[in-house]
Write an enzyme that holds these catalytic residues in place. Structure first.
Site, PDB file in Angstrom:
ATOM      1  CG  ASN A   9     -14.267 -37.163  20.789  1.00  0.00           C
ATOM      2  OD1 ASN A   9     -13.470 -37.933  20.806  1.00  0.00           O
ATOM      3  ND2 ASN A   9     -13.857 -35.770  20.908  1.00  0.00           N
ATOM      4  NE  ARG A  94     -12.027 -36.110  16.935  1.00  0.00           N
ATOM      5  CZ  ARG A  94     -11.469 -34.569  17.742  1.00  0.00           C
ATOM      6  NH1 ARG A  94     -12.044 -34.364  18.824  1.00  0.00           N
ATOM      7  NH2 ARG A  94     -10.446 -33.904  17.138  1.00  0.00           N
ATOM      8  CG  HIS A 182      -6.734 -30.812  15.443  1.00  0.00           C
ATOM      9  ND1 HIS A 182      -5.527 -30.428  15.705  1.00  0.00           N
ATOM     10  CD2 HIS A 182      -7.256 -31.334  16.555  1.00  0.00           C
ATOM     11  CE1 HIS A 182      -5.086 -30.497  17.107  1.00  0.00           C
ATOM     12  NE2 HIS A 182      -6.369 -30.975  17.603  1.00  0.00           N
ATOM     13  CG  HIS A 209      -7.637 -26.876  16.193  1.00  0.00           C
ATOM     14  ND1 HIS A 209      -8.996 -27.235  15.965  1.00  0.00           N
ATOM     15  CD2 HIS A 209      -7.269 -27.440  17.330  1.00  0.00           C
ATOM     16  CE1 HIS A 209      -9.387 -27.645  16.911  1.00  0.00           C
ATOM     17  NE2 HIS A 209      -8.220 -28.063  17.967  1.00  0.00           N
ATOM     18  N   GLY A 211      -5.602 -25.439  20.732  1.00  0.00           N
ATOM     19  CA  GLY A 211      -6.369 -26.247  21.807  1.00  0.00           C
ATOM     20  C   GLY A 211      -5.392 -26.783  22.551  1.00  0.00           C
ATOM     21  NE  ARG A 242      -0.746 -34.120  22.470  1.00  0.00           N
ATOM     22  CZ  ARG A 242      -2.148 -33.941  21.579  1.00  0.00           C
ATOM     23  NH1 ARG A 242      -1.890 -34.409  20.186  1.00  0.00           N
ATOM     24  NH2 ARG A 242      -2.992 -33.615  22.032  1.00  0.00           N
ATOM     25  CD  GLU A 332     -13.105 -21.209  19.068  1.00  0.00           C
ATOM     26  OE1 GLU A 332     -14.132 -21.203  20.211  1.00  0.00           O
ATOM     27  OE2 GLU A 332     -13.168 -22.369  18.616  1.00  0.00           O
ATOM     28  CD  GLU A 380     -12.773 -30.711  16.750  1.00  0.00           C
ATOM     29  OE1 GLU A 380     -12.813 -29.959  18.033  1.00  0.00           O
ATOM     30  OE2 GLU A 380     -11.809 -31.278  16.595  1.00  0.00           O
TER      31      GLU A 380
HETATM   32  P1  ADP Z   1      -9.286 -29.583  23.583  1.00  0.00           P
HETATM   33  O1  ADP Z   1     -10.469 -29.670  22.846  1.00  0.00           O
HETATM   34  O2  ADP Z   1      -8.029 -29.731  22.517  1.00  0.00           O
HETATM   35  O3  ADP Z   1      -9.140 -30.262  24.712  1.00  0.00           O
HETATM   36  P2  ADP Z   1      -9.723 -26.818  23.696  1.00  0.00           P
HETATM   37  O4  ADP Z   1     -10.028 -26.496  22.162  1.00  0.00           O
HETATM   38  O5  ADP Z   1     -11.005 -26.876  24.559  1.00  0.00           O
HETATM   39  O6  ADP Z   1      -8.912 -28.071  23.689  1.00  0.00           O
HETATM   40  O7  ADP Z   1      -8.676 -25.696  24.555  1.00  0.00           O
HETATM   41  C1  ADP Z   1      -8.302 -26.021  25.609  1.00  0.00           C
HETATM   42  C2  ADP Z   1      -7.170 -24.835  26.029  1.00  0.00           C
HETATM   43  O8  ADP Z   1      -7.914 -23.390  25.522  1.00  0.00           O
HETATM   44  C3  ADP Z   1      -7.028 -24.906  27.557  1.00  0.00           C
HETATM   45  O9  ADP Z   1      -5.788 -25.767  27.731  1.00  0.00           O
HETATM   46  C4  ADP Z   1      -6.814 -23.591  27.850  1.00  0.00           C
HETATM   47  O10 ADP Z   1      -5.526 -23.296  28.074  1.00  0.00           O
HETATM   48  C5  ADP Z   1      -7.216 -22.685  26.422  1.00  0.00           C
HETATM   49  N1  ADP Z   1      -8.254 -21.610  26.848  1.00  0.00           N
HETATM   50  C6  ADP Z   1      -9.481 -21.734  27.076  1.00  0.00           C
HETATM   51  N2  ADP Z   1      -9.869 -20.235  27.247  1.00  0.00           N
HETATM   52  C7  ADP Z   1      -8.681 -19.511  27.239  1.00  0.00           C
HETATM   53  C8  ADP Z   1      -8.589 -17.875  27.370  1.00  0.00           C
HETATM   54  N3  ADP Z   1      -9.596 -17.444  27.712  1.00  0.00           N
HETATM   55  N4  ADP Z   1      -7.361 -17.724  27.474  1.00  0.00           N
HETATM   56  C9  ADP Z   1      -6.184 -18.499  26.992  1.00  0.00           C
HETATM   57  N5  ADP Z   1      -6.359 -19.856  26.942  1.00  0.00           N
HETATM   58  C10 ADP Z   1      -7.606 -20.625  26.979  1.00  0.00           C
END
Ligand code: ADP
Length: 394
Positions: A9, A94, A182, A209, A211, A242, A332, A380
């Site tokens: 990726n 990806r 996604h 989703h 993140g 964003r 999650e 993914e």
């Molecule tokens: P990406 O793959 O899009 O970079 P992720 O799916 O790994 O992102 O998600 C990252 C985000 O998840 C982080 O910015 C963080 O804010 C959030 N995150 C991770 N653990 C926790 C938690 N325990 N509580 C709240 N938010 C969390």
């Protein structure tokens, strides 16, 4: 000898990878997971094994490792010496954009590469780096089969009417349409749901989703019928940096009244908005949840407000809702955000079970809840490895 599949990726300054061992039968397992960050500035490699134990943590000289090709050569060297008895059978990538053409992953050929280059204008920040990684592998090992897996492909099942913007028709023909992203995450969830929630997997499901990039997908019987992201990954929900959906008149205002350049607006919309811009504190949900600052609270409330608005819209597309599924970093891991979203979704028949929510489910709605809610971790990388295995018939 055991076969291996490498999943890549590639971003503008990063290269994430996962190495999967392919057993004769049954699910693959990750044997190494790593990433190079800081390509072009201060490249650093971190790798862990399948159990999460550190394999490598190296700082590289940027004059020696300036791009994806050199980084990949070093990663290949490290993995080769560690997995000597195994053979690398193929690489899965990806690739953000499959344009209007590709509804499924494909084996990379010179002709496919030319077509994928046509989609660079549709995703100028991501597609060139995804394709650079394919070329880098070709340089190191030209005979190695490579598979491109698209973030857009899963949404190609959406009906035609859902794909339009209200612009003159010729823009649709030239590719200005809703694609959705996604897709590899949603496809993984769609494949996992029959095992986790068989009663609803065939029904009307919205997957959130959440993140650092965030979107929602409406699925009917495991197929995408609607999504919050559209032409680019800027659309839809509020995200880490964003803004998500906004009036296009704001872009005109920034151009005409503020005199901003296209590049400055791009920077504003991709890097300075969202949770970061609203809170003025940061884009990490953990930091905002722990903060006492009123603007941290505002950013969280607006994040949840936008999710609940989009949930209503997607439930309307589905004609009702059987289940809501949370996934990705925030979905999650944050019981608080799930609780806030579920509270606003009571009108849809969702009643949260607070104890189950604290334990991250998988089912987090109470037994009497008409519409159920779930937490399903996404993967993914495994989805890309599965596609690669299938296309290479391993
Ligand atoms: P990406 O793959 O899009 O970079 P992720 O799916 O790994 O992102 O998600 C990252 C985000 O998840 C982080 O910015 C963080 O804010 C959030 N995150 C991770 N653990 C926790 C938690 N325990 N509580 C709240 N938010 C969390």
């Amino acid at each position: 000898m055991e076969n291996l599949i490498l999943v890549l990726n590639a971003g503008s300054s990063s290269l994430k990878f996962s190495l999967f061992a392919v057993p004769a039968a049954g699910e693959m397992r990750a044997v190494a997971v790593g990433q190079v960050e800081g390509l072009g500035t201060a490249p650093r490699l971190k790798v862990k094994d399948g159990a999460g134990e550190r394999i490598a943590d190296e700082q590289w000289d940027k004059s020696e490792v300036s791009g994806h090709a050199q980084a990949l050569q070093r990663i290949a060297g490290l993995l080769r010496s560690r997995f000597q008895g195994s053979v690398l059978a193929g690489v899965g990538h990806r690739v953000v954009h499959g344009g209007p053409d590709y509804a499924a992953p494909l084996l990379v050929t010179p002709e496919a590469m030319r077509r994928l280059e046509d989609f660079i204008p549709l995703a100028p920040l991501h597609q060139p780096h995804n394709l650079a990684a394919i070329r880098a592998v070709q340089e190191v090992q030209p005979e190695l089969p490579q598979v491109a897996c698209f973030d857009t492909a899963f949404h190609q099942t959406q009906e035609r009417v859902a794909q339009f913007y209200g612009l003159p028709y010729e823009y649709f023909e030239q590719g200005v349409r809703r694609y959705g992203f996604h897709g590899l995450s949603y496809e993984y969830i769609a494949a996992a749901l029959p095992g986790i929630a068989p009663a609803v997997a065939g029904g009307r499901v919205v997957v959130a989703h959440l993140g650092s990039g965030a979107s929602m997908c409406a699925m009917h019987a495991g197929r995408s019928v609607g999504s919050s992201m559209g032409f680019t990954a800027l659309d839809g929900l509020l995200m880490g940096t964003r803004p998500g959906n906004m009036d296009p008149g704001i872009v005109l205002y920034l151009l005409q009244q503020e005199g901003m350049s296209a590049k400055q607006i791009e920077d504003l919309l991709y890097k300075r908005s969202g949770l970061l811009g609203l809170s003025g504190i940061g884009n990490d949900m953990r930091v905002l949840l722990a903060s006492e600052e009123p603007r941290a609270r505002l950013a969280i409330d607006h994040f949840v407000y936008r999710i609940s608005r989009e949930l209503g819209a997607l439930a309307a597309v589905l004609g009702g809702l059987d289940a809501l599924v949370f996934t990705a970093g925030i979905g999650e891991n944050s019981a608080r955000i799930r609780q806030l979203v579920c509270e606003k979704a009571r009108w849809l028949g969702i009643k949260i079970d607070e104890a189950a929510n604290e334990l991250a489910g998988p089912r987090i709605s109470s037994a009497g809840s008409g519409t159920s809610a779930w937490v399903v971790p996404t993967n993914e990388e495994l989805m890309i490895a599965r596609h690669t295995r299938k296309l290479l018939a391993l």
